[in-house]
Motif scaffolding. Structure first.
Motif, mmCIF file in Angstrom:
data_model
loop_
_atom_site.group_PDB
_atom_site.id
_atom_site.type_symbol
_atom_site.label_atom_id
_atom_site.label_comp_id
_atom_site.label_asym_id
_atom_site.label_seq_id
_atom_site.Cartn_x
_atom_site.Cartn_y
_atom_site.Cartn_z
ATOM 1 N N SER A 63 -24.614 -34.567 70.734
ATOM 2 C CA SER A 63 -24.715 -33.942 69.411
ATOM 3 C C SER A 63 -25.121 -35.006 68.397
ATOM 4 C CB SER A 63 -23.393 -33.283 69.046
ATOM 5 O OG SER A 63 -22.454 -34.260 68.676
ATOM 6 N N GLY A 64 -25.163 -34.614 67.143
ATOM 7 C CA GLY A 64 -25.548 -35.552 66.095
ATOM 8 C C GLY A 64 -24.664 -36.790 66.060
ATOM 9 N N THR A 65 -23.400 -36.595 66.404
ATOM 10 C CA THR A 65 -22.476 -37.735 66.377
ATOM 11 C C THR A 65 -22.897 -38.783 67.403
ATOM 12 O OG1 THR A 65 -20.757 -36.224 65.643
ATOM 13 C CG2 THR A 65 -20.018 -38.358 66.472
ATOM 14 N N MET A 68 -25.528 -40.868 65.782
ATOM 15 C CA MET A 68 -24.904 -41.834 64.865
ATOM 16 C C MET A 68 -24.296 -42.983 65.669
ATOM 17 S SD MET A 68 -22.907 -38.995 62.507
ATOM 18 C CE MET A 68 -22.282 -40.036 61.187
ATOM 19 N N PHE A 90 -19.623 -36.739 56.133
ATOM 20 C CA PHE A 90 -20.332 -37.429 57.213
ATOM 21 C C PHE A 90 -20.568 -38.911 56.915
ATOM 22 C CE2 PHE A 90 -20.907 -32.980 58.157
ATOM 23 C CZ PHE A 90 -20.455 -32.970 59.472
ATOM 24 N N ARG A 93 -17.542 -40.528 58.340
ATOM 25 C CA ARG A 93 -17.675 -40.655 59.802
ATOM 26 C C ARG A 93 -18.538 -41.864 60.149
ATOM 27 N NH1 ARG A 93 -18.949 -35.592 63.632
ATOM 28 N NH2 ARG A 93 -16.945 -35.119 62.713
ATOM 29 N N THR A 136 -26.294 -40.802 54.370
ATOM 30 C CA THR A 136 -26.493 -39.446 54.861
ATOM 31 C C THR A 136 -27.560 -38.806 53.979
ATOM 32 O OG1 THR A 136 -24.099 -39.462 55.175
ATOM 33 C CG2 THR A 136 -25.237 -37.374 55.559
ATOM 34 N N VAL A 138 -28.804 -35.613 53.811
ATOM 35 C CA VAL A 138 -28.134 -34.445 53.196
ATOM 36 C C VAL A 138 -26.726 -34.401 53.757
ATOM 37 C CG1 VAL A 138 -27.985 -31.928 53.097
ATOM 38 C CG2 VAL A 138 -30.208 -33.062 52.855
ATOM 39 N N THR A 140 -23.735 -32.406 54.644
ATOM 40 C CA THR A 140 -23.502 -30.990 54.906
ATOM 41 C C THR A 140 -22.193 -30.500 54.298
ATOM 42 O OG1 THR A 140 -24.482 -31.645 56.995
ATOM 43 C CG2 THR A 140 -23.820 -29.373 56.834
ATOM 44 N N ASP A 165 -28.835 -40.829 58.328
ATOM 45 C CA ASP A 165 -28.380 -39.651 59.064
ATOM 46 C C ASP A 165 -29.116 -38.443 58.505
ATOM 47 O OD1 ASP A 165 -27.120 -37.300 59.786
ATOM 48 O OD2 ASP A 165 -25.092 -37.975 59.300
ATOM 49 N N VAL A 167 -29.261 -35.442 60.052
ATOM 50 C CA VAL A 167 -28.879 -34.273 60.857
ATOM 51 C C VAL A 167 -29.124 -32.975 60.082
ATOM 52 C CG1 VAL A 167 -26.953 -33.082 61.987
ATOM 53 C CG2 VAL A 167 -27.252 -35.533 62.326
ATOM 54 N N CYS A 168 -28.790 -32.980 58.784
ATOM 55 C CA CYS A 168 -28.938 -31.743 58.002
ATOM 56 C C CYS A 168 -30.196 -31.782 57.122
ATOM 57 C CB CYS A 168 -27.686 -31.530 57.165
ATOM 58 S SG CYS A 168 -27.531 -29.842 56.574
ATOM 59 N N ALA A 188 -30.056 -34.021 65.023
ATOM 60 C CA ALA A 188 -29.539 -33.234 66.146
ATOM 61 C C ALA A 188 -30.338 -31.943 66.217
ATOM 62 C CB ALA A 188 -28.057 -32.949 65.944
ATOM 63 N N GLN A 190 -29.474 -28.720 66.411
ATOM 64 C CA GLN A 190 -28.984 -27.386 66.032
ATOM 65 C C GLN A 190 -29.205 -27.001 64.575
ATOM 66 O OE1 GLN A 190 -27.064 -30.033 66.571
ATOM 67 N NE2 GLN A 190 -25.218 -30.054 65.344
ATOM 68 N N LYS A 191 -30.020 -27.802 63.865
ATOM 69 C CA LYS A 191 -30.253 -27.432 62.466
ATOM 70 C C LYS A 191 -31.733 -27.090 62.301
ATOM 71 C CE LYS A 191 -26.073 -29.628 61.271
ATOM 72 N NZ LYS A 191 -25.046 -29.625 60.285
HETATM 73 N N1 PMP Z 1 -24.251 -35.683 60.110
HETATM 74 C C1 PMP Z 1 -24.440 -34.573 59.404
HETATM 75 C C2 PMP Z 1 -25.101 -34.681 58.072
HETATM 76 C C3 PMP Z 1 -24.046 -33.345 59.919
HETATM 77 O O1 PMP Z 1 -24.246 -32.229 59.218
HETATM 78 C C4 PMP Z 1 -23.436 -33.277 61.184
HETATM 79 C C5 PMP Z 1 -22.989 -31.958 61.797
HETATM 80 N N2 PMP Z 1 -22.710 -30.938 60.953
HETATM 81 C C6 PMP Z 1 -23.250 -34.471 61.881
HETATM 82 C C7 PMP Z 1 -23.684 -35.647 61.315
HETATM 83 C C8 PMP Z 1 -22.607 -34.496 63.208
HETATM 84 O O2 PMP Z 1 -23.363 -33.770 64.116
HETATM 85 P P1 PMP Z 1 -22.706 -33.055 65.375
HETATM 86 O O3 PMP Z 1 -21.720 -32.049 64.864
HETATM 87 O O4 PMP Z 1 -23.891 -32.413 66.042
HETATM 88 O O5 PMP Z 1 -22.069 -34.106 66.181
#
Ligand code: PMP
Length: 388
Positions: A63-65, A68, A90, A93, A136, A138, A140, A165, A167-168, A188, A190-191
């Motif tokens: 996943s996106g994590t 990262m 995020f 994180r 980051t 965007v 989320t 990052d 991801v969004c 990632a 899924q967006k």
């Molecule tokens: N960074 C951002 C900006 C995110 O929106 C997300 C997931 N919503 C992540 C990192 C982490 O991605 P994932 O949930 O796919 O691990």
């Protein structure tokens, strides 16, 4: 009854073509047809991230994590000085991951809904000799878009690497990795990329690769180590069979389909469409009398909208909206979690889906005891859509 619209900020509804690609018979990961598809995916990723052939894309199950984790595990060595810009959940994180790999982390933390400017970052970069900056694009949790271009320029000037990052943001917010000087842009599936969850993607600049090659300590994660993944990516692109860890073949095939759809529409057109959908949703939200988490329109993202609950309304609203046909997300930023909700509008989201969602919110607000004139948000959104 038809299924509800999935209007959260990821995962998102995907196109019928992507769903069909997911359900093709499973390939061997060394089937020449699959190798060709994977090789094309890597080339298309470069096009979408707007980088030259000397930038290295990675597409890995996770996943996106994971993206990262991998960026930090490979670029941060114990004792490296890292500046993390936190514009929401995020960013925190990212800081945790940097600390886990031994980074000495300083943070610039924005109040919820605020951003950090390139000027603030440039000033902080004069205070110490930072090895790396992370932000980051965007967040989320707040719907805030941060000036990745300006901050990357500040990091480049200070001789620090920069991880963004995305991801969004990828394939929705304007982004030019090479022109902006971003060393790792990560995302990632899924967006706005338009797939179900399951793939981590990141692209590394030549300077990022050089810093990784110069490491004096081993990468502290096995699965994230670029030395295991780089030969695999090179092999797929060179159309040679290879194996380190089994790729999720159906997701890679579906990624090929979604990247082709993005490229057929045109990356710039995709950015413009996200802007338009976002403007329409935000106009609708304002027409219903709701404020938003971003403190100014110039740093409100185009991938999601974060309306503040009107007085007397709480997260119970989301149950009504779901019953009215749209699935929305609750608050995520720990300091303001109960005060707002989130509407995602990324990927192949249509104007019809947006209007249906606003209608579901209007009705839900009335069911929650908040007076809103029927159709007021639809008129505002349609006025925006009609202008284009
Ligand atoms: N960074 C951002 C900006 C995110 O929106 C997300 C997931 N919503 C992540 C990192 C982490 O991605 P994932 O949930 O796919 O691990």
């Amino acid at each position: 009854m038809s299924r509800p619209l999935l209007m959260i900020p990821g995962p998102i509804d995907v196109t019928d073509e992507v769903l069909a690609a997911m359900s093709r018979p499973v390939f061997s990961h060394v089937d020449p047809a699959f190798i060709t598809i994977f090789g094309q995916v890597l080339k298309d990723t470069r096009t979408i991230f707007q980088v030259g052939d000397d930038y290295q894309p990675f597409v890995v199950a996770g996943s996106g994590t994971l993206a990262m984790d991998s960026a930090v595990a490979n670029l941060v060595e114990p004792g490296d000085r890292v500046l993390v810009i936190e514009t929401g959940y995020f960013g925190r994180r990212m800081a945790d991951i940097c600390q886990r790999y031994g980074g000495e982390v300083d943070m610039l933390v924005a109040a919820p809904g605020d951003t950090i400017s390139a000027e603030q970052v440039a000033i902080q970069l004069q205070q110490a000799d930072y090895d790396l900056v992370a932000l980051t694009h965007v967040d989320t949790s707040t719907g805030v878009v941060t000036d990745a271009q300006g901050i990357a320029a500040a990091a480049n000037d200070a001789g620090a690497l920069i991880i963004v990052d995305g991801v969004c943001a990828t394939a929705a917010e304007e982004m030019r990795q090479q022109d902006w000087g971003v060393d790792v842009y990560l995302t990632a599936s899924q967006k706005a990329i338009g797939l179900p969850p399951g793939l981590a993607l990141w692209v590394v600049s030549p300077s990022g690769l050089a810093k990784w090659r110069e490491r004096t300590t081993p990468v502290g994660s096995y699965y994230s180590d670029w030395s295991l993944w780089l030969p695999i990516m090179e092999s797929y692109e060179g159309l040679r069979p290879s194996y380190f860890a089994t790729p999720p073949v159906n997701l890679v095939v579906a990624l090929h389909t979604s990247l082709q759809q993005i490229l057929q529409e045109g990356v710039e057109e995709v950015y413009t469409r996200h802007r338009l959908m976002s403007d329409a949703v935000k106009a609708g939200v304002s027409a219903m009398g709701m404020g938003q988490v971003p403190t100014a329109a110039d740093h409100a993202a185009h991938t999601l909208t974060c309306p503040r609950f009107p007085a007397g309304v709480n997260a119970g609203l989301l149950g009504h909206v779901r019953a009215n046909g749209a699935i929305l997300a609750g608050g995520l930023h720990p300091m303001i979690k109960t005060e707002y909700f989130r509407i995602g509008h990324m990927g192949a989201v249509s104007a019809n889906a947006i209007l249906a969602t606003l209608g579901a919110v209007e009705t839900g607000l009335r069911q929650s005891g908040y007076a809103v004139e029927p159709g007021i948000s639809l008129a505002a959104a349609q006025a925006v859509l009609a202008e284009h």
